[in-house]
Design a protein around this motif. Structure first.
Motif: not given
Lengths: 265, 265, 265, 265, 265
Positions: A26-28, A178-180, A203-205, A234-237
């Motif tokens: 996805h890049g930065p 696989v995606k849910y 996990g997805g977005s 890793w996007q969670r605080d």
């Protein structure tokens, strides 16, 4: 598919794979607003959490950062991967051989297949080569099974995800991600199609804690053997809190409520 | 990416790579008005300057001219490259293997990747082969990371350059060369995305001394570990003066003003 | 490019390569009106002339006819080549490996590159393989450098021919054969771009004795190291006379007038 | 084609191959309404029936399920196969090498050829490689010969099926599986074109017991040496009954009536 | 081209190759009305006739039927071949390697080249590989030289056939099979272009005895060294009579009239 009873990427038959190849895929953009997430060390640190059975990264990240974590983290090298900058039917280059992945410490490898892409033929053949090479090293091959391409309308439709798990079983993956597919029944159907082969939910977005845990729980109830997750950690605080909760859910058979309570510790 | 603490293409962690593959990439047009610049010896002579950590050329130039400079110049062979005469999605043939580059004295190699080209898949796979071969010789792989192709509007946009450095880290480059993304912040972002991997600024087409030094200085301040430069050296009437100034800037931490003054010696 | 001081395809630093691959490239049309020219023996006989430093043919011709001439003729096998019957972007199949060329007696090989063709990437990679194989046998690689394809308007423009010689130097040819770019200055420019690498003029279609010698002379004055010529020899009624004249011009530094007079002997 | 007098995939010169690669070729759709059919064990259990001379599956299914049946079932690994999710000229990736198939216990392999596809050239060449590899192991190569593609109007026309069996003989299959061409005469024609090579009828989609047995009987009368059948076995509620009936028909030379009576036991 | 003075596929410098790959190239249509012709044994029986210097078949036919004839028939394996079911620029897959052809008894091999096809580049390179492999076994490579494709208007025009024989000489065939170009002069021209390499006439579709013999005779008079013939032998009611007549014509220098009289014995 071979049964990997003793593979380090499973614990008591369950897996929690922490995926971190988004910088390539996805890049930065995926690190926007949280620049610290661009640092692979942060993810490897999270990978030392007891709940995590493996960290999945591209070769370059593994070469640069895994040496400091080889005692504490199980490495799963994602063999193929691509940027999202180009157009055309979905495809992925093979960026790492199994030989080299093992050289740098991998105890398992990952491979994306875009079933339904007009490049399916090429991707299956690359998969074959990697899969048969895994047999030489007795390490598992995890397939990221993401049907995609000109011929596909809906890549999370129940029938699509069920086909996705079956493809993986048929061509020889040892685990499939696989995606849910939107409902517990659909996930159960997908798990049924996979036969003996373990299915892990992708996990997805990022979504809310509760929504995410509910989805994971539904997947587990439907027979999934765990989770391969990136952004929802890793996007969670407070990613450690989420790992604590997932540990309860996946390895301790806790309910979502109990897990949420645990996370609030 | 592997840490090459002792690689001769770095000095005190910084690099000044003198690039001279323009005869292939741009053709004689780059030598117009200064016919002496077409002679590779002139560039190799410049490569003996203390500031230069390596000279980057194609195989044919290395075979013909490097033997006279092997004691005084570090050779970096650019493995792929193409003319600008044809049309279609960006791509580059591999003109030299790592084995052969090492045979003729290379202490490092260079490889262009056009991320975003419809040939990205092919280029990544060729990169893999070369990169893994570099590991056998313990020499660094420098990636020319130039996103380009049908899907890209602006090849120096900050997000594009940040993606360019990240691609290099993910697929296993040891150093990445990118264009200046227009501002110190954008360069800092790109450097951040590269993690541990050193980023060097690409020199680009010739601009004024001061403007060029300002850009280099901004890049260094943003965390870049040096420069890979061609026309801004060898197209100048007094390239040694520019090398003197760059030496101050890159290796002596001088300010642009101090460097310019030094150049005026 | 490696310096081949002692290669038999040069004499005193000059070459006169007698090319005879027209049966493949142009077909029987080139033999029309002179059926005896279709017989490769006639060309090999001409190849025994003192002026000729090598005869360049395809593998099949070499296999069938060279055994009778191996004491008297230096063999240069043209590795790639194609018919003119098909359409599409210029390309050439590789019809002979370097290994096999050496087996049948070659002391050098030839390779066409259509720089600017949409098949440039493929041709450069095939060139690389052949060129690196030449290094194992210590024989020179002569490049037929003929820019051609969708992106090229004029394949003998001075800039095109100058790019053609530079391409050859950059990717590792040991000698380059290019068309005459129309003027001594343009040839001089092309020779300059080739650096240390010898340039030979391509003979082209048959023209008058004097016109041809003037062109050769202009090329030599511009720094070319000889000639690779086919139809301007073997399509003549008296090819030996032309070889006598070329010998004067190329190896004896004679003027066109003196050479013409010599031919009239 | 080599004569495999002693191959375990034949009994008294006849074969009943139980095919189960539908999960890859058609996806979960083929298991709809009978979820138990998705479990490969059910098919391997059926494969232990005396009538079955081999079970044909993809590599992944064989790896996961065959170890429990290696004493009771002859394994035929289908080497190529694809999903039905993508569009374009018919083609199949090679998902397993002969070497690997033998490693996991195969006593024969299967390979689909879409004669008439614009990918025929590629498929024939992949077939060659696999077929020649079979010779090293002395195991038979069964060809699924299914003409298909842009140039074909009717893939079960008598002429098409006759061409299909001939293709298999010409390129070196040891047995060929073709669709029923609609009449005993057409099947007889197809068998005639196959020369010494045994032809087996392809089962196709599920039809009534009697209709199916009539077709099998007509094929046998026309010279076919058996059957390769999937859905007409494992999609039935009582597949064992159908196997009993087929055993009578194929191996005991029973009439359809007698076989049907036997099935009613 | 190498001189094969002693090759069994020639007798006194002449060849009569009985070709039987029509089942692959044309399908069962060529056997229509004479079902016995579909049986390869009938052709191998004809191959035992003294006139026949070799029988040319695909690998599969050779594997299945040649073992019974290895004492009485010289085997020439046709290495490439395709069905006529698909569309697009002419091309042929390689169905057999030289190594394998030799394993099953071949004393020579055949290879089709469609000069002028947009797949010429690919076909030439496959030819190269096979031809160089023939050198290892010291067996001749016979080229079926059939210009064909988008760029060709008339595939039997004199210039086309003359180019066809020349192509074969240039790229290294040891014998070339071409269609009759319509007149003795045109055949003579084609033979002239082939130099030392023997040319054999391709039989084509069935015509009357006299017309066929006249064509063969004209070809021999024009310098052809024999015939490669299929349908004009095995589609006849009395193929042996035709072989008797051809023996007179080719090996006994008989006139057409004498040969016809002989056939009437």
């Amino acid at each position: 598919m071979l049964p990997f009873a003793d593979s380090p990427i499973k614990r008591n038959g369950k897996s929690l794979i922490l995926a971190y190849d988004h910088g390539l895929e996805h890049g930065p953009a995926d690190f926007k607003g949280m620049p610290e997430t661009a640092d692979p060390e942060r993810t490897f640190e999270l990978g030392t959490h007891d709940a995590v059975t493996a960290v999945a990264v591209q070769k370059g990240i593994a070469e640069a950062y895994y040496p400091s974590y080889e005692d504490d983290v199980n490495l799963l090298v994602k063999l193929n991967g691509t940027s999202n900058l180009w157009m055309g039917e979905p495809n992925q280059p093979v960026n790492c051989t199994v030989d080299y992945a093992v050289d740098i410490g991998a105890v398992g490898v990952g491979f994306t297949i875009y079933g339904g892409s007009n490049h399916e033929v090429e991707m299956f053949e690359e998969f074959r080569e990697a899969q048969q090479s895994c047999r030489d090293y007795d390490i598992p091959m995890v397939m990221w099974s993401y049907p995609r391409g000109q011929g596909l309308k809906n890549d999370t439709a129940p029938d699509t995800i069920a086909y996705a798990t079956r493809l993986a079983l048929e061509i020889g993956a040892d685990m499939v991600k696989v995606k849910y597919p939107g409902s517990p029944d659909a996930m159960s159907h997908a798990v049924n199609m996979a036969g003996k082969m373990p299915v892990v939910m992708s996990g997805g977005s990022k979504i809310s804690d509760e929504e995410f845990l509910q989805t994971v729980s539904a997947s587990l109830d439907a027979g999934a053997k765990g989770l391969a997750v990136g952004r929802n950690i890793w996007q969670r605080d407070n990613p450690i809190e989420m790992l604590d909760m997932l540990e309860q859910l996946i390895f301790e058979d806790a309910s979502v409520e109990a897990a949420l309570a645990h996370g609030g510790d």
